[in-house]
Design a protein around this motif. Structure first.
Motif, PDB file in Angstrom:
ATOM      1  N   ILE A   1       1.873  -3.037   9.779  1.00 38.55           N
ATOM      2  CA  ILE A   1       0.416  -3.005   9.855  1.00 38.55           C
ATOM      3  C   ILE A   1      -0.037  -1.547   9.897  1.00 38.55           C
ATOM      4  CG2 ILE A   1      -1.614  -3.755  11.138  1.00 38.55           C
ATOM      5  CD1 ILE A   1       0.064  -6.095  10.105  1.00 38.55           C
TER       6      ILE A   1
ATOM      7  N   ASP B   1       0.868  -1.184   0.000  1.00 37.18           N
ATOM      8  CA  ASP B   1       0.000   0.000   0.000  1.00 37.18           C
ATOM      9  C   ASP B   1       0.900   1.228   0.000  1.00 37.18           C
ATOM     10  OD1 ASP B   1      -1.746   2.099   0.548  1.00 37.18           O
ATOM     11  OD2 ASP B   1      -2.927   0.932   1.969  1.00 37.18           O
TER      12      ASP B   1
ATOM     13  N   GLU C   1      -3.529   1.278   8.755  1.00 41.44           N
ATOM     14  CA  GLU C   1      -4.908   1.591   9.108  1.00 41.44           C
ATOM     15  C   GLU C   1      -5.802   0.371   8.938  1.00 41.44           C
ATOM     16  OE1 GLU C   1      -5.832   4.742   6.432  1.00 41.44           O
ATOM     17  OE2 GLU C   1      -4.403   6.109   7.356  1.00 41.44           O
ATOM     18  N   ASN C   2      -6.743   0.232   9.846  1.00 42.71           N
ATOM     19  CA  ASN C   2      -7.725  -0.861   9.818  1.00 42.71           C
ATOM     20  C   ASN C   2      -7.064  -2.240   9.840  1.00 42.71           C
ATOM     21  OD1 ASN C   2      -9.902   0.988   9.639  1.00 42.71           O
ATOM     22  ND2 ASN C   2      -9.492   1.207   7.450  1.00 42.71           N
ATOM     23  N   ASP C   3      -5.911  -2.318  10.478  1.00 43.29           N
ATOM     24  CA  ASP C   3      -5.165  -3.586  10.614  1.00 43.29           C
ATOM     25  C   ASP C   3      -4.827  -4.230   9.278  1.00 43.29           C
ATOM     26  OD1 ASP C   3      -4.966  -3.567  13.405  1.00 43.29           O
ATOM     27  OD2 ASP C   3      -6.929  -4.511  13.633  1.00 43.29           O
ATOM     28  N   ARG C   4      -4.633  -3.413   8.274  1.00 44.31           N
ATOM     29  CA  ARG C   4      -4.259  -3.938   6.953  1.00 44.31           C
ATOM     30  C   ARG C   4      -2.740  -4.029   6.839  1.00 44.31           C
ATOM     31  NH1 ARG C   4      -8.458  -2.966   2.548  1.00 44.31           N
ATOM     32  NH2 ARG C   4      -6.767  -3.949   1.432  1.00 44.31           N
ATOM     33  N   ILE C   5      -2.274  -5.037   6.159  1.00 44.56           N
ATOM     34  CA  ILE C   5      -0.839  -5.208   5.938  1.00 44.56           C
ATOM     35  C   ILE C   5      -0.393  -4.206   4.884  1.00 44.56           C
ATOM     36  CG2 ILE C   5       0.990  -6.761   5.189  1.00 44.56           C
ATOM     37  CD1 ILE C   5      -0.773  -9.085   6.165  1.00 44.56           C
ATOM     38  N   VAL C   6       0.549  -3.353   5.261  1.00 43.48           N
ATOM     39  CA  VAL C   6       1.078  -2.324   4.373  1.00 43.48           C
ATOM     40  C   VAL C   6       2.364  -2.797   3.712  1.00 43.48           C
ATOM     41  CG1 VAL C   6       2.026   0.014   4.322  1.00 43.48           C
ATOM     42  CG2 VAL C   6       0.004  -0.486   5.709  1.00 43.48           C
TER      43      VAL C   6
END
Length: 69
Positions: free
Chosen positions: A36, A17, A38-43
């Motif tokens: 990790i 991301d 925003e919203n616990d998304r893997i970056v």
């Protein structure tokens, strides 16, 4: 997505991301760290000693296709 490999440190970083955001690091094994966002998304995914885990010559360069629906 952006992939960077540093052959001097044998570190592979896969950025999933590209948006600028604060991240926390979560180590999932001795050599793999997830960023990790925003919203616990893997970056991003950091792989230390990458050549031990991945056959780099099969990964780099990456071939990809974009399909248009």
């Amino acid at each position: 997505m952006n992939i960077v490999y540093n052959d001097k440190t044998d570190l592979l970083y896969i950025r999933l991301d590209d948006r600028k955001q604060d991240v926390i690091n979560r180590r999932v094994s001795e050599d793999i760290v997830l960023d990790i966002g925003e919203n616990d998304r893997i970056v991003g995914i950091e792989i230390l000693d990458a050549s031990k885990h991945i056959t780099l010559d099969k990964l780099l360069p990456i071939r990809y296709e974009v399909s248009k629906a």
